[in-house]
Structure formats: structure tokens, C-alpha cells
Motif scaffolding. Structure first.
Motif, mmCIF file in Angstrom:
data_model
loop_
_atom_site.group_PDB
_atom_site.id
_atom_site.type_symbol
_atom_site.label_atom_id
_atom_site.label_comp_id
_atom_site.label_asym_id
_atom_site.label_seq_id
_atom_site.Cartn_x
_atom_site.Cartn_y
_atom_site.Cartn_z
ATOM 1 N N UNK A 1 0.802 -1.212 0.000
ATOM 2 C CA UNK A 1 0.000 0.000 0.000
ATOM 3 C C UNK A 1 0.843 1.274 0.000
ATOM 4 N N UNK A 2 2.124 1.150 -0.243
ATOM 5 C CA UNK A 2 3.003 2.302 -0.115
ATOM 6 C C UNK A 2 2.577 3.453 -1.020
ATOM 7 N N UNK A 3 2.166 3.162 -2.248
ATOM 8 C CA UNK A 3 1.788 4.238 -3.156
ATOM 9 C C UNK A 3 0.490 4.921 -2.727
ATOM 10 N N UNK A 4 -0.324 4.196 -1.993
ATOM 11 C CA UNK A 4 -1.643 4.719 -1.676
ATOM 12 C C UNK A 4 -1.647 5.633 -0.459
ATOM 13 N N UNK A 5 -0.598 5.604 0.365
ATOM 14 C CA UNK A 5 -0.590 6.482 1.524
ATOM 15 C C UNK A 5 -0.167 7.887 1.131
ATOM 16 N N UNK A 6 0.346 8.038 -0.086
ATOM 17 C CA UNK A 6 0.740 9.346 -0.564
ATOM 18 C C UNK A 6 -0.309 9.851 -1.546
ATOM 19 N N UNK A 7 -0.158 11.085 -1.981
ATOM 20 C CA UNK A 7 -1.058 11.615 -2.990
ATOM 21 C C UNK A 7 -0.582 11.086 -4.330
ATOM 22 N N UNK A 8 -1.029 9.845 -4.616
ATOM 23 C CA UNK A 8 -0.802 9.247 -5.914
ATOM 24 C C UNK A 8 0.657 9.064 -6.273
ATOM 25 N N UNK A 9 1.253 8.025 -5.707
ATOM 26 C CA UNK A 9 2.562 7.566 -6.152
ATOM 27 C C UNK A 9 3.640 8.648 -6.070
ATOM 28 N N UNK A 10 3.521 9.498 -5.084
ATOM 29 C CA UNK A 10 4.531 10.527 -4.901
ATOM 30 C C UNK A 10 4.399 11.702 -5.829
ATOM 31 N N UNK A 11 3.302 11.768 -6.597
ATOM 32 C CA UNK A 11 3.124 12.862 -7.543
ATOM 33 C C UNK A 11 2.466 14.058 -6.866
ATOM 34 N N UNK A 12 1.872 14.925 -7.654
ATOM 35 C CA UNK A 12 1.336 16.175 -7.130
ATOM 36 C C UNK A 12 -0.022 16.449 -7.771
ATOM 37 N N UNK A 13 -0.644 17.539 -7.349
ATOM 38 C CA UNK A 13 -1.904 17.992 -7.910
ATOM 39 C C UNK A 13 -1.744 19.449 -8.301
ATOM 40 N N UNK A 14 -2.116 19.776 -9.530
ATOM 41 C CA UNK A 14 -2.025 21.150 -10.028
ATOM 42 C C UNK A 14 -3.416 21.679 -10.332
ATOM 43 N N UNK A 15 -3.714 22.884 -9.844
ATOM 44 C CA UNK A 15 -5.052 23.447 -10.068
ATOM 45 C C UNK A 15 -5.164 24.054 -11.461
ATOM 46 N N UNK B 1 -0.984 26.146 -10.660
ATOM 47 C CA UNK B 1 -0.201 26.113 -9.423
ATOM 48 C C UNK B 1 -0.420 24.791 -8.703
ATOM 49 N N UNK B 2 0.670 24.222 -8.164
ATOM 50 C CA UNK B 2 0.524 22.956 -7.453
ATOM 51 C C UNK B 2 -0.091 23.184 -6.079
ATOM 52 N N UNK B 3 -0.705 22.136 -5.546
ATOM 53 C CA UNK B 3 -1.298 22.151 -4.216
ATOM 54 C C UNK B 3 -0.226 21.764 -3.201
ATOM 55 N N UNK B 4 -0.235 22.450 -2.059
ATOM 56 C CA UNK B 4 0.715 22.173 -0.985
ATOM 57 C C UNK B 4 -0.015 21.543 0.196
ATOM 58 N N UNK B 5 0.700 20.676 0.916
ATOM 59 C CA UNK B 5 0.090 19.900 1.993
ATOM 60 C C UNK B 5 0.845 20.096 3.303
ATOM 61 N N UNK B 6 0.122 19.900 4.393
ATOM 62 C CA UNK B 6 0.761 19.887 5.707
ATOM 63 C C UNK B 6 0.035 18.909 6.612
ATOM 64 N N UNK C 1 6.015 14.955 -16.643
ATOM 65 C CA UNK C 1 4.958 15.960 -16.769
ATOM 66 C C UNK C 1 5.349 17.255 -16.071
ATOM 67 N N UNK C 2 4.859 18.353 -16.628
ATOM 68 C CA UNK C 2 5.146 19.664 -16.063
ATOM 69 C C UNK C 2 4.359 19.888 -14.778
ATOM 70 N N UNK C 3 5.003 20.571 -13.835
ATOM 71 C CA UNK C 3 4.324 20.926 -12.591
ATOM 72 C C UNK C 3 3.171 21.891 -12.829
ATOM 73 N N UNK C 4 3.228 22.613 -13.938
ATOM 74 C CA UNK C 4 2.247 23.671 -14.187
ATOM 75 C C UNK C 4 1.071 23.237 -15.058
ATOM 76 N N UNK C 5 1.042 21.965 -15.445
ATOM 77 C CA UNK C 5 -0.080 21.487 -16.262
ATOM 78 C C UNK C 5 -1.253 21.129 -15.355
ATOM 79 N N UNK C 6 -2.410 21.784 -15.528
ATOM 80 C CA UNK C 6 -3.555 21.485 -14.662
ATOM 81 C C UNK C 6 -3.992 20.028 -14.756
ATOM 82 N N UNK C 7 -4.416 19.480 -13.635
ATOM 83 C CA UNK C 7 -4.957 18.131 -13.569
ATOM 84 C C UNK C 7 -6.480 18.242 -13.577
ATOM 85 N N UNK C 8 -7.112 17.519 -14.483
ATOM 86 C CA UNK C 8 -8.569 17.491 -14.557
ATOM 87 C C UNK C 8 -9.109 16.546 -13.484
ATOM 88 N N UNK C 9 -9.935 17.071 -12.588
ATOM 89 C CA UNK C 9 -10.393 16.292 -11.435
ATOM 90 C C UNK C 9 -11.920 16.234 -11.394
#
Length: 457
Positions: free
Chosen positions: A166-180, A184-189, A338-346
Motif C-alpha cells: 500500500x506504499x503508493x496509496x498512503x501518498x497523494x498518488x505515487x509521490x506525484x502532485x496535484x495542479x489546479x 499552481x501545485x497544491x501544498x500539503x501539511x 509531466x510539467x508541474x504547471x499542467x492542470x490536472x482534470x479532477x
């Protein structure tokens, strides 16, 4: 001194609770505002939610049901997002409900005053909590998913052995990111309340050697009752949109790094930090109580995040969805490709659509917040779902190796589109029951925070 302050705070809560039946306008103005009980289906023995700093004692009110837990979730959300006081982890009891969520108020909430996971696992003395500093409160944030540096800390084969794949599932998708949709990417805490952070620090569980020894001695790591963990997702608020968006989002100031690239382990390489305004888009609240030793799992989002598939509202300017895009939804970007600045369709998958009961409760709470403060940004947030154990299992009766028992956790469909964007078909306990340390897989009480532990020097 701290003991005296906490004792006074608890006595204040008891006093307020005893007076809650009186129609005291001054008390309602200072402590909170609530509608008539009949408006809320919270259970016969439950007080209705109110705009208040009072954290609810427990969830069941004499019995458990989904509606009871839905109200419990909102009570936690309202209290934890109250303005923080000068003492870490406590609300400002002088603040009034009429100012709750005032646009342009960038001061921290109660949960933002908790120690961050970096504070707790750095093995350093945390920075003094100071709301009166020259520049006001400003935090540092550097996670591009829920656990950015896990891959770098532990080899994936070891993680998979510990976590059952389950290692990939505890992160936001395999260590990747989310871009609005603004690019701009989303930041987490991740933050934890004083009860939990004190437990980790006092036992020096930020040190992996101490952690393994403690787990072996106690057949696992069992967090104290009333432990609370918070996971938050933030979008960048562009400077030229601040004036308009500050009316819609809880906004905080933070020092945010540039991302210069990725290393050979696909970990981000950070550059210079600069001040940014961040708008809250997602919030996980998990809380351990006597009635829910498997935790109550509560998740909230901003109302404009993304539509449920097949239910696009053309009047909404979604943050993570473009109605003109032809991209396949919920596709994880690939580091180094993939570019950090490419929006992800959600989109929210249909199986995770917000239930009719929760939608109705959301409307009632949003109306209550608006009546308390017509300008409040908190009226633009919604409960997505709550997971809770129907057949709770006390720690002493649980498994001593992972996976832990799930306590009959229900419901099975729960996901936050900002934090489980790419694994919405999973549920919290699918992964969290596997949280463990060491080759013996001693459980860490459904929490992955201990993956941040590092060897001592």
C-alpha cells in the motif's frame, strides 16, 4: 502555568455547557450561534452544531448513527477552525462568532497552532509560538503530497514489505502532485494536537531506534485517547486574485519553496522560499476517542473544488476542473515527465458522491454560519463524508501485528479529491490498518506519521 490555563479552559467549557440551554444573547454572540435543535438530525441526545470554539466531547450522544457522526464532524470542523489563542493548541475564547471566518483575517486557526509533523520529528525544540511577532504568524510548508519524503527515507521494497503493497496509496498518488486550473501545485501539511505531539516527543519516537524499541516493548505504538491528526491541502492564491478570492477561502500566509526539479528518487529539489498566500481546499480531521479507538475519519473540502462526475454545474468556476478540457480525469502526473504547471482534470467519482443527508446538513450548517457572519468564508466549505467504527475495538484487544482490525468501519466510500485524487476507489482503513514499524510489523495505531522517524546520529 500551562496546567492552570488548561484547567481554567476546561472549567470554562463546563460552565458554558451548563448554560447552553439559556437564551442569553450575549453568550451566543461571544461563544457561538446555533439554530433550533429541530433543524438538525443529530440524534435525540446530541446538541446541535454551533459556531463555537467548544470541541465536542465524544461522538455517540448515547448511540451511534451516520447522522450523529456527520454532526460530530461539523462540530469538530467549526471548533478547530476557530481563531487560535496565544497558547498553542487552544482557541481564542475572546473571539466572537460574528467575526468567525472574516475575509482577510489571515490569523491561524486552532489546528494551525498545532505542531507540524516536521516540528515533531525534527528532534529539535519547536519554534516558540508567537502571534505577536513583527510580521505576524507565517508558516513554512514544503510537502507536495501528504508524505513527500517517504521514498527518500525508506526504500520502496522495505515499505512494501511493511505496508502490504500500500506504499503508493498512503501518498497523494505515487509521490506525484496535484495542479489546479491556474497552473499552481497544491501544498500539503500534517499537524497533530498537543496530546499526540507531546506523546511522540516525550517518548522520543522521532528517533527510529527508540521507536522500534518502544513498539517492541508495548506490542505496537498506541496513541493516547483524544489524539488528533490534521492533514490540510492548500492552493496558491495569486496576488492579482487575492482581493476577490479572500472572500471565498480561508487564507493563510506561508513561506513556500520553488521546485527546481526532481532527484533520482523522484523527490523534489527545493530552491528559494518566498511568501505566498494559500487558500484552504481540503481538510482531513482524524480523532481518537473512547467511542472511536479506530478513530473517526472526517473529511471536508471547498465547495468549488470539483464536480461529481455527470453533475457539472455550469455556474461554478471549479478550481480543479475545466469544462472545456478533453483530458481524462484523475490522471496522476509523472515526475520527470509531466510539467508541474499542467492542470490536472479532477472529478469526484460517482461512488463517492456526497450523500443526500450530508448535502442537507451542509446546507443547514452553511446557513447557520452565514447567519452568524454573512461574510464568513467558512460558509463555502462542505463535509464530504465521515468514517467511524460501528463495532469499536479497544487497543488492548486489537492485533499486535499489522494489519489491525478495522472495528467495522463504515461507510466504505470516502475520499477527498484534493488528497486522494487518484485513488478515490480506496477507503481510509484500506491503507491505515497496515501502518506499522519494523520487520515484525508492530502496528502504529492506524497512523503513518511514524514513517517520518529517522535514525539517531
Amino acid at each position: 502555568m500551562r496546567t492552570l490555563v488548561i484547567s481554567f479552559f476546561l472549567l470554562s467549557l463546563i460552565s458554558i455547557s451548563c448554560e447552553s440551554g439559556k437564551k442569553d444573547k450575549k453568550l451566543n454572540s461571544r461563544v457561538g450561534f446555533s439554530q433550533e435543535l429541530a433543524d438538525f438530525d443529530c440524534g435525540a441526545f446530541c446538541d446541535p452544531p454551533s459556531v463555537s470554539y467548544q470541541l465536542p466531547v465524544d461522538s455517540t450522544c448515547g448511540h451511534s448513527s451516520q447522522n450523529v457522526l456527520n454532526c460530530f464532524a461539523w462540530k469538530n470542523f467549526l471548533a478547530l477552525n476557530w481563531k487560535a489563542s496565544d497558547e498553542r493548541g487552544l482557541p481564542d475564547t475572546t473571539a466572537v462568532a460574528a467575526d468567525y471566518g472574516m475575509p482577510g483575517d489571515y490569523s491561524p486557526t486552532v489546528w494551525e497552532s498545532y505542531l507540524s509533523i516536521e516540528d515533531v520529528f525534527s528532534a529539535r525544540q519547536p519554534q516558540t509560538w508567537n502571534l505577536k511577532s513583527k510580521n505576524g504568524y507565517i508558516k513554512y510548508i514544503n510537502e507536495i503530497n501528504k508524505f513527500t519524503d517517504i521514498n527518500a527515507a525508506l526504500p520502496k521494497p522495505k515499505l512494501r514489505a511493511m505496508l502490504g503493497g500500500n506504499v503508493d496509496e498512503i501518498m497523494q498518488a505515487k509521490g506525484a502532485w496535484l495542479t489546479d486550473q491556474s497552473g499552481n501545485i497544491v501544498w500539503y501539511e500534517i499537524r497533530m494536537n498537543n496530546i499526540e505531539s507531546d506523546f511522540v516527543r516525550q517518548n522520543k519516537l522521532y528517533n527510529s531506534d527508540n521507536l522500534n524499541a518502544f513498539a517492541a516493548k508495548n506490542q505496537g505504538v498506541w496513541l493516547p485517547m483524544e489524539s488528533i491528526e490534521i492533514k490540510a491541502a492548500w492552493r496558491i492564491i495569486p496576488d492579482n486574485q487575492l482581493e476577490s478570492l479572500k472572500n471565498l477561502y480561508k487564507i493563510s500566509r506561508a513561506m513556500v519553496p520553488e521546485i527546481k526539479g526532481f532527484d533520482k528518487n523522484n523527490q523534489p529539489i527545493y530552491g528559494k522560499y518566498s511568501p505566498k498566500y494559500l487558500g484552504l481546499v481540503g481538510l482531513h480531521i482524524i480523532r481518537k476517542t473512547n467511542q472511536s479507538p479506530q478513530f473517526t475519519w472526517m473529511t471536508f473540502e471547498h465547495v468549488n473544488n470539483a464536480p461529481t462526475e455527470g453533475q457539472v454545474d455550469p455556474s461554478v468556476n471549479y478550481c480543479f476542473y475545466n469544462p472545456k478540457s478533453k483530458d481524462k480525469p484523475n490522471q496522476s502526473p509523472v515526475p520527470g515527465h509531466d510539467s508541474l504547471n499542467t492542470p490536472v482534470q479532477v472529478v469526484r467519482i460517482a461512488d463517492n458522491a456526497i450523500s443526500a443527508d450530508i448535502q442537507q446538513l451542509n446546507k443547514q450548517i452553511q446557513a447557520m454560519i452565514k447567519k452568524s457572519n454573512p461574510k464568513s468564508v467558512w460558509q463555502y466549505y462542505q463535509l464530504v463524508n465521515v468514517q467511524w467504527p460501528e463495532n469499536p475495538i479497544q487497543d488492548t484487544n486489537n492485533n499486535k501485528t499489522a494489519p489491525l482490525m478495522d472495528g467495522g468501519i463504515t461507510p466504505s466510500n470516502i475520499a477527498n479529491v484534493t488528497m486522494e485524487t487518484y485513488i478515490q476507489e480506496k477507503q481510509c482503513m484500506d491503507c491505515h490498518k497496515n501502518a506499522s514499524v519494523g520487520a515484525q510489523k508492530y502496528p502504529t495505531d492506524y497512523s503513518f506519521i511514524f514513517l517520518k522517524a529517522k535514525p539517531g546520529k
